[in-house]
Design an enzyme around this catalytic site. Sequence first.
Site, short mmCIF file in Angstrom:
data_model
loop_
_atom_site.label_atom_id
_atom_site.label_comp_id
_atom_site.label_asym_id
_atom_site.label_seq_id
_atom_site.Cartn_x
_atom_site.Cartn_y
_atom_site.Cartn_z
N GLY A 90 -30.12 32.90 -16.28
CA GLY A 90 -28.88 32.23 -15.93
C GLY A 90 -27.82 32.59 -16.95
N GLY A 92 -26.36 32.42 -20.02
CA GLY A 92 -26.78 31.85 -21.29
C GLY A 92 -25.68 31.75 -22.32
CE LYS A 113 -21.36 39.15 -21.97
NZ LYS A 113 -21.54 40.51 -21.38
CG ASP A 125 -25.90 32.73 -30.94
OD1 ASP A 125 -25.54 33.26 -29.87
OD2 ASP A 125 -25.80 33.30 -32.04
N GLY A 126 -25.66 31.44 -27.49
CA GLY A 126 -24.55 31.30 -26.56
C GLY A 126 -23.29 32.03 -26.97
NE ARG A 176 -18.22 39.28 -16.49
CZ ARG A 176 -19.49 39.27 -16.92
NH1 ARG A 176 -19.97 40.29 -17.62
NH2 ARG A 176 -20.27 38.23 -16.67
NE ARG A 183 -25.02 37.20 -13.10
CZ ARG A 183 -24.78 37.78 -14.28
NH1 ARG A 183 -25.49 38.82 -14.66
NH2 ARG A 183 -23.85 37.32 -15.08
CG ASP A 252 -30.80 39.78 -14.89
OD1 ASP A 252 -31.76 40.56 -14.83
OD2 ASP A 252 -30.19 39.55 -15.96
CG ASP A 262 -23.89 41.22 -17.01
OD1 ASP A 262 -22.82 40.66 -17.32
OD2 ASP A 262 -24.87 40.60 -16.61
#
Length: 485
Positions: A90, A92, A113, A125-126, A176, A183, A252, A262
């Site tokens: 997912g 993250g 992002k 840690d995101g 973005r 996806r 994904d 990505d």
Amino acid sequence: MSIWNSLSLSTRYSELPPLLFTHVPPQPLNNVHWIMWNEKLAKRFNLPLDPAADAELLSGFSGEVVPPQFSPLAMKYAGHQFGSYNPDLGDGRGLLLAEIKDKAGASFDIHLKGAGRTPYSRSGDGRAVLRSTIREYLCSEAMFGLGIPTTRALGMMGSDTPVYREGYETGALLLRVAETHVRFGHFEHLFYSNLLAEHKLLADKVIEWHFPDCLDNENPYAVMFNEIVDRTAKMIAHWQAVGFAHGVMNTDNMSIIGQTFDYGPFGFLDDYEPGYICNHSDYQGRYAFNQQPRIGLWNLSALAHALSPLIDKADLDQALEQYEVQLHGYFSQLMRQKLGLITKQDGDSRLFESMFELLSQNSVDYTRFLRELSNVDTHNEQAIIDLFIDRDAAKLWVSLYITRCEKEHETVASRCKKMREVNPKYILRNYLAQQAIDKAQEGDYSELEALSLLLRSPFDEHIEFEHYANLPPSWGKKMEISCSS
């Protein structure tokens, strides 16, 4: 009046079943500031050309203050990673903030992002670091400049927040923009979780939002899949023609609408090396440059399995059988354009194959070769021949090529002009990106700004930027990039 009230914003994805996402507020960075702002893209959405003109832009897009028109959410999906199914995927570290309409009324996602941890962060840690954010910003705009289907970068923000990877780096944010962030893995998540009602609802919404021409068909799901296969084939044909290696073609990371998605450990070919591996974590070469067409079919087969509750097996198989035909057709068309050939002739495939063999055997720079070829006639063949170690073999190929060109009954000047419009002089070589990163980490964004400008029009001569067309130094060749970002 708030700037957000003047924009056409919506949050339609949040109307889907909640098992497809989780609402998550962004976690602000320290001392966030603008690094890059895509003026041309901003204009398309009626946003200010100068982000500093309105402080709300920075506070809203960075997540410091969430405007009421936003509905930040992290998407839930699954996917096959290096061939193995992983249900625990997912967003993250990214959040879908809202959707915005452009001047033509088309809707686009705005995705942040590096926004912090989400329920799908697992051990992460995101955050996103400046290094990887610069790479994605530059590459998405480079791909757009090359005419390749891609997500876009609206802006980039830096901060003082320390983020640990192999060492300490600084956190950054990427804005973005994409027509959708759905996806292949979204459908895999619902299929393998046996959530078939939600699975059908997502398919219905994807058709409504992104494949409306399918609505009037007796079997809209099958027609949608046919379109996904075709768009994926077209996208990968573009990759192969320009020499782009994605690096991590997990399902994904595959867009349902066939856009390059990505950007991580990507790379553009320097020397023509069919087995080029740009991701240093790809130990088996699954996602090597020459494997991308095959992996495209593998991923589409995985999606077909996930769509099997909606589409008959015969229809799925028929669509998959067309993939290689479609990809070969798109690729051949692109290569004919790159070689200045208008008509389709029986010997063209062999001409292409012998060219690739010669380039590989002689370790010739792919981009330099095609650009030099854009200036070749019977009076200056030597410039091309001199690129090769085996000059006799090169001379023979050039002779065959010129003979083939003469069948087109087009002037040399006209052919060369058309070729220069499709063979870039400039690409985002990894060493150029690294130089921009090194300077940016010292607070100097001049290289980043120059590359951004250059890569938007890579076919132009740009005499003042001539050195960016130089071949990479020895340290800059065959750089393998980490997934760490």
